[in-house]
Design an enzyme around this catalytic site. Structure first.
Site, PDB file in Angstrom:
ATOM      1  N   ARG A 166       0.824  -1.211   0.000  1.00 50.43           N
ATOM      2  CA  ARG A 166       0.000   0.000   0.000  1.00 50.43           C
ATOM      3  C   ARG A 166       0.858   1.262   0.000  1.00 50.43           C
ATOM      4  O   ARG A 166       0.503   2.266  -0.629  1.00 50.43           O
ATOM      5  CB  ARG A 166      -0.962  -0.034   1.185  1.00 50.43           C
ATOM      6  CG  ARG A 166      -1.952  -1.183   1.052  1.00 50.43           C
ATOM      7  CD  ARG A 166      -3.051  -1.171   2.070  1.00 50.43           C
ATOM      8  NE  ARG A 166      -3.934  -2.321   1.854  1.00 50.43           N
ATOM      9  CZ  ARG A 166      -5.055  -2.543   2.512  1.00 50.43           C
ATOM     10  NH1 ARG A 166      -5.466  -1.666   3.421  1.00 50.43           N
ATOM     11  NH2 ARG A 166      -5.792  -3.610   2.260  1.00 50.43           N
ATOM     12  N   ASP A 169     -17.039   5.400   9.477  1.00 51.89           N
ATOM     13  CA  ASP A 169     -15.759   4.730   9.231  1.00 51.89           C
ATOM     14  C   ASP A 169     -14.630   5.717   9.468  1.00 51.89           C
ATOM     15  O   ASP A 169     -14.820   6.944   9.341  1.00 51.89           O
ATOM     16  CB  ASP A 169     -15.693   4.184   7.806  1.00 51.89           C
ATOM     17  CG  ASP A 169     -14.610   3.122   7.647  1.00 51.89           C
ATOM     18  OD1 ASP A 169     -14.925   1.928   7.823  1.00 51.89           O
ATOM     19  OD2 ASP A 169     -13.456   3.485   7.372  1.00 51.89           O
TER      20      ASP A 169
END
Length: 264
Positions: free
Chosen positions: A34, A135
């Site tokens: 990532r 979130d």
């Protein structure tokens, strides 16, 4: 590009401080993959150099992107379908006043929240209802608010719901589906950190807190569940992931069936 141990520790310590989530040594490949994408996007050819820059005081915007990218967002429609069956049966007997409200506490890109919305709309008909999704990641919250998904994500949606609530796109959106307006008008998403003071989102008859606690240690789990339970109405339901037992947290919870709880 390879990530040094020093940079891995620096990044995971920063991520833990921001999110409460501890990424251990077994997550090295995930973190490196990532970070490589982030480094490429930022024009860096060396991961350690990128990390040094991203964690500096002059890269606040990049730090937001870093936390977004490291947040695990694996989700799909009607994940752990027995929970939605349980919710549907619960709705058949619910006679409470006001709107039936559900909180998706780790909503990621919104598939869970819209799955809940399909069940509520179908079972409650014209009675009022609302779904709130929260979130940590700002990018997935933006995706969720759009309610637009690749058609490939429709696989887990029961055919009846898919035909009624998923609108297939045309032209540039031929490979996408849009959640029907009758769902989107009742579903709202916003950012929230479960380890910090929660936003003023009200009280809920049902809370989904699934597949997120596995990333926290026991004290953090206890803190999160204790805070979340304050948002649960008397007699309300708390759903956890099937791999996340809450019985060892020494909290006033009553188990109704595996991964389904209420106030003790």
């Amino acid at each position: 590009m390879n990530l040094s141990q020093h940079s891995f520790v620096a990044v995971t310590d920063f991520f833990h401080a921001q999110s409460g989530i501890r990424l251990g040594p077994d997550k090295l490949a995930l973190v490196q993959g990532r970070l490589q994408r982030l480094a490429n996007e930022a024009g860096h050819t060396d991961l350690d150099t990128y990390v040094g820059w991203a964690l500096s005081s002059s890269a606040a915007d990049e730090q937001v992107r870093l936390v977004d990218r490291l947040t695990t967002n694996e989700t799909y429609f009607f994940r752990e379908p027995e929970h939605f069956q349980y919710l549907g049966a619960h709705l058949e007997t619910w006679k409470g006043p006001g709107a039936f409200r559900v909180w998706s506490g780790a909503s990621s890109s919104g598939e869970e929240a819209y799955s809940i919305a399909m069940v509520l709309r179908d079972r409650l008909q014209q009675r009022p209802w609302q779904v709130v999704g929260t979130d940590l990641s700002t990018s997935v919250v933006d995706t969720a608010n759009k309610g637009l998904y690749p058609l490939s994500r429709a696989e887990g949606i029961p055919e009846y719901y898919r035909k009624r609530y998923c609108l297939r796109g045309h032209g540039d959106y031929a490979q996408h589906m849009l959640m029907a307006r009758e769902l989107r008008d009742h579903v709202h998403f916003q950012t929230a950190n479960l380890l910090e003071q929660l936003p003023e989102i009200g009280e809920f008859q049902v809370i989904f807190l699934r597949n997120v606690l596995i990333y926290f240690d026991v004290p953090s789990k206890r803190e999160i569940v204790s805070r979340v339970m304050k948002k649960l109405a008397p007699g309300g339901l708390l759903f956890s992931g099937h791999s996340e037992s809450l019985v060892n947290l020494s909290l006033p919870l009553k188990t109704l069936q595996p991964a389904v709880y209420t106030h003790a």
